[in-house]
Motif scaffolding. Structure first.
Motif, PDB file in Angstrom:
ATOM      1  N   HIS A 128       0.846  -1.203   0.000  1.00 22.30           N
ATOM      2  CA  HIS A 128       0.000   0.000   0.000  1.00 22.30           C
ATOM      3  C   HIS A 128       0.878   1.249   0.000  1.00 22.30           C
ATOM      4  CE1 HIS A 128      -2.918  -2.811   2.114  1.00 22.30           C
ATOM      5  NE2 HIS A 128      -3.650  -2.360   1.106  1.00 22.30           N
ATOM      6  N   ARG A 129       1.857   1.254   0.891  1.00 22.83           N
ATOM      7  CA  ARG A 129       2.709   2.434   1.048  1.00 22.83           C
ATOM      8  C   ARG A 129       3.542   2.702  -0.209  1.00 22.83           C
ATOM      9  NH1 ARG A 129       1.817   3.699   6.193  1.00 22.83           N
ATOM     10  NH2 ARG A 129       1.277   2.002   7.601  1.00 22.83           N
ATOM     11  N   GLN A 130       4.037   1.662  -0.854  1.00 27.91           N
ATOM     12  CA  GLN A 130       4.800   1.847  -2.083  1.00 27.91           C
ATOM     13  C   GLN A 130       3.908   2.412  -3.188  1.00 27.91           C
ATOM     14  OE1 GLN A 130       6.420  -2.102  -2.589  1.00 27.91           O
ATOM     15  NE2 GLN A 130       8.310  -1.575  -1.507  1.00 27.91           N
ATOM     16  N   PHE A 131       2.693   1.904  -3.294  1.00 24.45           N
ATOM     17  CA  PHE A 131       1.726   2.396  -4.284  1.00 24.45           C
ATOM     18  C   PHE A 131       1.458   3.883  -4.039  1.00 24.45           C
ATOM     19  CE2 PHE A 131      -2.342   3.223  -6.156  1.00 24.45           C
ATOM     20  CZ  PHE A 131      -2.438   2.381  -7.250  1.00 24.45           C
ATOM     21  N   TRP A 132       1.191   4.236  -2.781  1.00 23.80           N
ATOM     22  CA  TRP A 132       0.894   5.608  -2.361  1.00 23.80           C
ATOM     23  C   TRP A 132       2.065   6.537  -2.695  1.00 23.80           C
ATOM     24  CZ3 TRP A 132      -3.210   8.331  -0.960  1.00 23.80           C
ATOM     25  CH2 TRP A 132      -3.067   9.475  -0.176  1.00 23.80           C
ATOM     26  N   ASP A 133       3.257   6.136  -2.310  1.00 23.23           N
ATOM     27  CA  ASP A 133       4.437   6.972  -2.544  1.00 23.23           C
ATOM     28  C   ASP A 133       4.663   7.181  -4.043  1.00 23.23           C
ATOM     29  OD1 ASP A 133       4.820   7.168   0.187  1.00 23.23           O
ATOM     30  OD2 ASP A 133       6.412   5.663   0.247  1.00 23.23           O
ATOM     31  N   ALA A 134       4.515   6.123  -4.835  1.00 23.25           N
ATOM     32  CA  ALA A 134       4.701   6.239  -6.284  1.00 23.25           C
ATOM     33  C   ALA A 134       3.644   7.166  -6.897  1.00 23.25           C
ATOM     34  CB  ALA A 134       4.652   4.853  -6.935  1.00 23.25           C
ATOM     35  N   MET A 135       2.416   7.074  -6.422  1.00 21.74           N
ATOM     36  CA  MET A 135       1.331   7.907  -6.943  1.00 21.74           C
ATOM     37  C   MET A 135       1.609   9.388  -6.681  1.00 21.74           C
ATOM     38  SD  MET A 135      -2.733   7.836  -5.973  1.00 21.74           S
ATOM     39  CE  MET A 135      -2.599   8.751  -4.437  1.00 21.74           C
ATOM     40  N   LEU A 136       2.140   9.700  -5.505  1.00 16.73           N
ATOM     41  CA  LEU A 136       2.318  11.096  -5.102  1.00 16.73           C
ATOM     42  C   LEU A 136       3.675  11.683  -5.472  1.00 16.73           C
ATOM     43  CD1 LEU A 136       0.696  10.965  -1.563  1.00 16.73           C
ATOM     44  CD2 LEU A 136      -0.328  11.759  -3.704  1.00 16.73           C
ATOM     45  N   LYS A 137       4.588  10.850  -5.899  1.00 17.29           N
ATOM     46  CA  LYS A 137       5.981  11.281  -6.101  1.00 17.29           C
ATOM     47  C   LYS A 137       6.105  12.607  -6.850  1.00 17.29           C
ATOM     48  CE  LYS A 137      10.419   9.882  -7.834  1.00 17.29           C
ATOM     49  NZ  LYS A 137      11.030   9.322  -8.991  1.00 17.29           N
ATOM     50  N   ASP A 138       5.517  12.719  -8.010  1.00 15.93           N
ATOM     51  CA  ASP A 138       5.631  13.935  -8.825  1.00 15.93           C
ATOM     52  C   ASP A 138       4.298  14.653  -8.983  1.00 15.93           C
ATOM     53  OD1 ASP A 138       8.373  13.492  -9.326  1.00 15.93           O
ATOM     54  OD2 ASP A 138       7.869  12.067 -10.909  1.00 15.93           O
ATOM     55  N   LEU A 139       3.310  14.270  -8.194  1.00 16.63           N
ATOM     56  CA  LEU A 139       1.964  14.825  -8.352  1.00 16.63           C
ATOM     57  C   LEU A 139       1.873  16.231  -7.777  1.00 16.63           C
ATOM     58  CD1 LEU A 139      -1.000  14.351  -9.162  1.00 16.63           C
ATOM     59  CD2 LEU A 139      -1.364  13.463  -6.865  1.00 16.63           C
ATOM     60  N   ASP A 140       1.426  17.151  -8.593  1.00 14.25           N
ATOM     61  CA  ASP A 140       1.127  18.512  -8.147  1.00 14.25           C
ATOM     62  C   ASP A 140       0.085  19.088  -9.088  1.00 14.25           C
ATOM     63  OD1 ASP A 140       0.929  21.148  -7.345  1.00 14.25           O
ATOM     64  OD2 ASP A 140       3.074  21.337  -6.962  1.00 14.25           O
ATOM     65  N   PRO A 141      -1.205  18.997  -8.706  1.00 16.31           N
ATOM     66  CA  PRO A 141      -2.268  19.437  -9.613  1.00 16.31           C
ATOM     67  C   PRO A 141      -2.259  20.936  -9.897  1.00 16.31           C
ATOM     68  CG  PRO A 141      -3.174  18.767  -7.503  1.00 16.31           C
ATOM     69  CD  PRO A 141      -1.730  18.452  -7.465  1.00 16.31           C
ATOM     70  N   ALA A 142      -1.449  21.709  -9.168  1.00 13.33           N
ATOM     71  CA  ALA A 142      -1.361  23.147  -9.446  1.00 13.33           C
ATOM     72  C   ALA A 142      -0.371  23.445 -10.567  1.00 13.33           C
ATOM     73  CB  ALA A 142      -0.967  23.912  -8.179  1.00 13.33           C
ATOM     74  N   MET A 143       0.444  22.451 -10.918  1.00 14.03           N
ATOM     75  CA  MET A 143       1.437  22.654 -11.985  1.00 14.03           C
ATOM     76  C   MET A 143       0.867  22.155 -13.316  1.00 14.03           C
ATOM     77  SD  MET A 143       4.945  21.562 -10.075  1.00 14.03           S
ATOM     78  CE  MET A 143       6.052  22.494 -11.125  1.00 14.03           C
ATOM     79  N   PRO A 144       1.289  22.763 -14.404  1.00 11.92           N
ATOM     80  CA  PRO A 144       0.829  22.282 -15.720  1.00 11.92           C
ATOM     81  C   PRO A 144       1.260  20.840 -15.948  1.00 11.92           C
ATOM     82  CG  PRO A 144       2.178  24.279 -15.915  1.00 11.92           C
ATOM     83  CD  PRO A 144       2.193  23.877 -14.484  1.00 11.92           C
ATOM     84  N   VAL A 145       0.424  20.093 -16.658  1.00 13.97           N
ATOM     85  CA  VAL A 145       0.742  18.705 -16.990  1.00 13.97           C
ATOM     86  C   VAL A 145       1.883  18.704 -17.994  1.00 13.97           C
ATOM     87  CG1 VAL A 145      -0.137  16.569 -17.984  1.00 13.97           C
ATOM     88  CG2 VAL A 145      -1.626  17.997 -16.562  1.00 13.97           C
ATOM     89  N   ARG A 146       2.878  17.840 -17.711  1.00  9.10           N
ATOM     90  CA  ARG A 146       4.045  17.789 -18.608  1.00  9.10           C
ATOM     91  C   ARG A 146       3.843  16.766 -19.687  1.00  9.10           C
ATOM     92  NH1 ARG A 146       8.206  17.107 -13.732  1.00  9.10           N
ATOM     93  NH2 ARG A 146       6.780  18.069 -12.324  1.00  9.10           N
TER      94      ARG A 146
END
Length: 146
Positions: A128-146
């Motif tokens: 669970h924790r690995q999935f969570w960390d991978a999901m959030l690693k580069d996530l920032d909905p305030a930044m433009p999608v690359r």
């Protein structure tokens, strides 16, 4: 027009989008299902992300039994990403135990936020924790999608 993953709806723009996405996955070791839930919310007035968490956790405390905050943290992230405010909690509802990881991130269209929840009816494991960390690693909905 309002877009969802499966279709475009010919609707005027909503006053507020409070839609929820629920995705189900399997924990790799146990194959027990868990959910990723994405909620849309709005900060109230001059509310900060930690204050919004306080408000939502108080509501959860009243709506559930045996609510317990296991860990709460705020961490800075590299590359100009928003700081990550996260909470790990457990509670009982309808006779079933739940274990959760949650975080909130501000959208570019402040005061809107996305609330991400990993929810499991089994205690959280390394998968669970690995999935969570991978999901959030580069996530920032305030930044433009690359």
């Amino acid at each position: 027009m309002y877009r969802i993953h499966e279709a475009q709806l010919q609707l005027p723009a909503p006053v507020q989008d409070r839609s929820v996405n629920v995705l189900t996955y399997l924990e790799p070791e146990t194959q027990a299902p868990f959910q990723i839930v994405v909620n849309r919310d709005v900060l109230v007035g001059e509310e900060t992300i930690p204050q919004c968490f306080d408000r939502q956790l108080a509501l959860l405390t009243r709506q559930t039994k045996q609510f317990k905050i296991i860990r709460r943290q705020q961490q800075d992230r590299p590359g100009g990403l928003q700081p990550l405010c996260a909470v790990e909690s457990s509670f009982s509802q309808g006779g079933q135990n739940f274990y959760q990881l949650q975080c909130m991130l501000r959208l570019a269209a402040a005061p809107q936020v996305l609330v991400f929840t990993l929810s499991s009816s089994t205690p959280l494991r390394q998968g669970h924790r690995q999935f969570w960390d991978a999901m959030l690693k580069d996530l920032d909905p305030a930044m433009p999608v690359r």
